[in-house]
Design a protein around this motif. Structure first.
Motif, PDB file in Angstrom:
ATOM      1  N   MET A   1       0.835  -1.182   0.000  1.00  0.00           N
ATOM      2  CA  MET A   1       0.000   0.000   0.000  1.00  0.00           C
ATOM      3  C   MET A   1       0.885   1.253   0.000  1.00  0.00           C
ATOM      4  SD  MET A   1      -3.065   0.693   2.587  1.00  0.00           S
ATOM      5  CE  MET A   1      -3.628   2.283   2.889  1.00  0.00           C
ATOM      6  N   VAL A   2       0.562   2.219  -0.875  1.00  0.00           N
ATOM      7  CA  VAL A   2       1.357   3.430  -1.007  1.00  0.00           C
ATOM      8  C   VAL A   2       0.765   4.511  -0.121  1.00  0.00           C
ATOM      9  CG1 VAL A   2       2.119   5.197  -2.618  1.00  0.00           C
ATOM     10  CG2 VAL A   2       1.942   2.835  -3.384  1.00  0.00           C
ATOM     11  N   SER A   3       1.631   5.174   0.645  1.00  0.00           N
ATOM     12  CA  SER A   3       1.186   6.229   1.545  1.00  0.00           C
ATOM     13  C   SER A   3       1.246   7.580   0.826  1.00  0.00           C
ATOM     14  CB  SER A   3       2.083   6.251   2.778  1.00  0.00           C
ATOM     15  OG  SER A   3       1.740   7.337   3.593  1.00  0.00           O
ATOM     16  N   ASP A   4       0.251   8.442   1.043  1.00  0.00           N
ATOM     17  CA  ASP A   4       0.215   9.768   0.439  1.00  0.00           C
ATOM     18  C   ASP A   4       0.736  10.846   1.373  1.00  0.00           C
ATOM     19  OD1 ASP A   4      -0.816   8.842  -1.920  1.00  0.00           O
ATOM     20  OD2 ASP A   4      -2.888   9.051  -1.265  1.00  0.00           O
ATOM     21  N   THR A   5       1.431  10.472   2.413  1.00  0.00           N
ATOM     22  CA  THR A   5       1.923  11.466   3.369  1.00  0.00           C
ATOM     23  C   THR A   5       3.194  12.125   2.839  1.00  0.00           C
ATOM     24  OG1 THR A   5       3.221   9.819   4.545  1.00  0.00           O
ATOM     25  CG2 THR A   5       0.975  10.206   5.329  1.00  0.00           C
ATOM     26  N   GLN A   6       3.383  13.355   3.206  1.00  0.00           N
ATOM     27  CA  GLN A   6       4.556  14.124   2.813  1.00  0.00           C
ATOM     28  C   GLN A   6       5.620  14.011   3.905  1.00  0.00           C
ATOM     29  OE1 GLN A   6       5.024  15.814  -0.066  1.00  0.00           O
ATOM     30  NE2 GLN A   6       3.071  14.987  -0.765  1.00  0.00           N
ATOM     31  N   PRO A   7       6.893  14.158   3.546  1.00  0.00           N
ATOM     32  CA  PRO A   7       7.931  14.127   4.569  1.00  0.00           C
ATOM     33  C   PRO A   7       7.780  15.304   5.530  1.00  0.00           C
ATOM     34  CG  PRO A   7       8.884  14.298   2.357  1.00  0.00           C
ATOM     35  CD  PRO A   7       7.412  14.283   2.220  1.00  0.00           C
ATOM     36  N   SER A   8       8.181  15.112   6.755  1.00  0.00           N
ATOM     37  CA  SER A   8       8.017  16.165   7.763  1.00  0.00           C
ATOM     38  C   SER A   8       9.170  17.162   7.740  1.00  0.00           C
ATOM     39  CB  SER A   8       7.897  15.544   9.153  1.00  0.00           C
ATOM     40  OG  SER A   8       9.069  14.784   9.428  1.00  0.00           O
ATOM     41  N   VAL A   9      10.294  16.809   7.120  1.00  0.00           N
ATOM     42  CA  VAL A   9      11.452  17.696   7.078  1.00  0.00           C
ATOM     43  C   VAL A   9      11.863  17.887   5.627  1.00  0.00           C
ATOM     44  CG1 VAL A   9      13.843  17.975   7.767  1.00  0.00           C
ATOM     45  CG2 VAL A   9      12.250  16.856   9.317  1.00  0.00           C
ATOM     46  N   THR A  10      12.045  19.145   5.235  1.00  0.00           N
ATOM     47  CA  THR A  10      12.515  19.452   3.890  1.00  0.00           C
ATOM     48  C   THR A  10      14.030  19.554   3.923  1.00  0.00           C
ATOM     49  OG1 THR A  10      10.502  20.705   3.468  1.00  0.00           O
ATOM     50  CG2 THR A  10      12.349  21.106   1.985  1.00  0.00           C
ATOM     51  N   PRO A  11      14.727  18.835   3.070  1.00  0.00           N
ATOM     52  CA  PRO A  11      16.192  18.909   3.099  1.00  0.00           C
ATOM     53  C   PRO A  11      16.685  20.289   2.682  1.00  0.00           C
ATOM     54  CG  PRO A  11      15.457  17.569   1.262  1.00  0.00           C
ATOM     55  CD  PRO A  11      14.249  17.919   2.058  1.00  0.00           C
ATOM     56  N   ARG A  12      17.746  20.743   3.319  1.00  0.00           N
ATOM     57  CA  ARG A  12      18.336  22.047   2.988  1.00  0.00           C
ATOM     58  C   ARG A  12      19.448  21.802   1.971  1.00  0.00           C
ATOM     59  NH1 ARG A  12      18.622  27.218   5.352  1.00  0.00           N
ATOM     60  NH2 ARG A  12      20.583  28.240   4.864  1.00  0.00           N
ATOM     61  N   LEU A  13      19.221  22.256   0.732  1.00  0.00           N
ATOM     62  CA  LEU A  13      20.174  22.045  -0.348  1.00  0.00           C
ATOM     63  C   LEU A  13      20.966  23.321  -0.589  1.00  0.00           C
ATOM     64  CD1 LEU A  13      17.827  20.172  -2.825  1.00  0.00           C
ATOM     65  CD2 LEU A  13      19.469  19.163  -1.255  1.00  0.00           C
ATOM     66  N   GLU A  14      22.256  23.179  -0.843  1.00  0.00           N
ATOM     67  CA  GLU A  14      23.090  24.335  -1.146  1.00  0.00           C
ATOM     68  C   GLU A  14      22.908  24.736  -2.598  1.00  0.00           C
ATOM     69  OE1 GLU A  14      27.203  24.205  -0.206  1.00  0.00           O
ATOM     70  OE2 GLU A  14      26.863  23.088   1.646  1.00  0.00           O
ATOM     71  N   GLU A  15      23.060  26.037  -2.862  1.00  0.00           N
ATOM     72  CA  GLU A  15      23.045  26.518  -4.238  1.00  0.00           C
ATOM     73  C   GLU A  15      24.298  25.995  -4.932  1.00  0.00           C
ATOM     74  OE1 GLU A  15      21.427  28.849  -6.405  1.00  0.00           O
ATOM     75  OE2 GLU A  15      19.696  28.498  -5.135  1.00  0.00           O
ATOM     76  N   PRO A  16      24.195  25.576  -6.181  1.00  0.00           N
ATOM     77  CA  PRO A  16      25.400  25.127  -6.883  1.00  0.00           C
ATOM     78  C   PRO A  16      26.358  26.305  -7.091  1.00  0.00           C
ATOM     79  CG  PRO A  16      23.521  25.188  -8.363  1.00  0.00           C
ATOM     80  CD  PRO A  16      23.000  25.468  -6.991  1.00  0.00           C
ATOM     81  N   LYS A  17      27.640  26.039  -7.021  1.00  0.00           N
ATOM     82  CA  LYS A  17      28.624  27.103  -7.174  1.00  0.00           C
ATOM     83  C   LYS A  17      28.873  27.436  -8.643  1.00  0.00           C
ATOM     84  CE  LYS A  17      30.976  25.984  -2.895  1.00  0.00           C
ATOM     85  NZ  LYS A  17      30.412  26.954  -2.049  1.00  0.00           N
ATOM     86  N   PHE A  18      28.583  26.519  -9.545  1.00  0.00           N
ATOM     87  CA  PHE A  18      28.791  26.737 -10.971  1.00  0.00           C
ATOM     88  C   PHE A  18      27.486  26.472 -11.715  1.00  0.00           C
ATOM     89  CE2 PHE A  18      32.883  25.337  -9.283  1.00  0.00           C
ATOM     90  CZ  PHE A  18      33.666  26.423  -9.629  1.00  0.00           C
ATOM     91  N   GLY A  19      27.393  27.003 -12.926  1.00  0.00           N
ATOM     92  CA  GLY A  19      26.230  26.726 -13.752  1.00  0.00           C
ATOM     93  C   GLY A  19      25.123  27.749 -13.554  1.00  0.00           C
ATOM     94  N   PHE A  20      23.932  27.359 -13.940  1.00  0.00           N
ATOM     95  CA  PHE A  20      22.779  28.254 -13.870  1.00  0.00           C
ATOM     96  C   PHE A  20      22.218  28.248 -12.462  1.00  0.00           C
ATOM     97  CE2 PHE A  20      22.852  26.819 -18.308  1.00  0.00           C
ATOM     98  CZ  PHE A  20      22.956  28.047 -18.932  1.00  0.00           C
TER      99      PHE A  20
END
Length: 57
Positions: A1-20
């Motif tokens: 059975m697939v759960s429709d719940t969302q994660p309770s913590v959003t990961p903090r991602l760093e901005e890429p240093k290169f590119g767009f």
């Protein structure tokens, strides 16, 4: 059975240093605006267009 719940913590991602990334795009836009204004000012004060500066006209 697939759960429709969302994660309770959003990961903090760093901005890429290169590119767009947001910082690079903002900096590029500002540099383009400054260059365009300088180009218009030089054309106004010298009464010559870009092609005349490059020796193509």
């Amino acid at each position: 059975m697939v759960s429709d719940t969302q994660p309770s913590v959003t990961p903090r991602l760093e901005e890429p240093k290169f590119g767009f990334n947001e910082y690079a795009e903002r900096l590029n836009g500002r540099a383009a605006m400054i260059g365009f204004l300088i180009m218009i000012a030089i054309e106004y004060f010298t009464d010559k267009g870009v092609l005349a500066w490059l020796g193509l006209q």
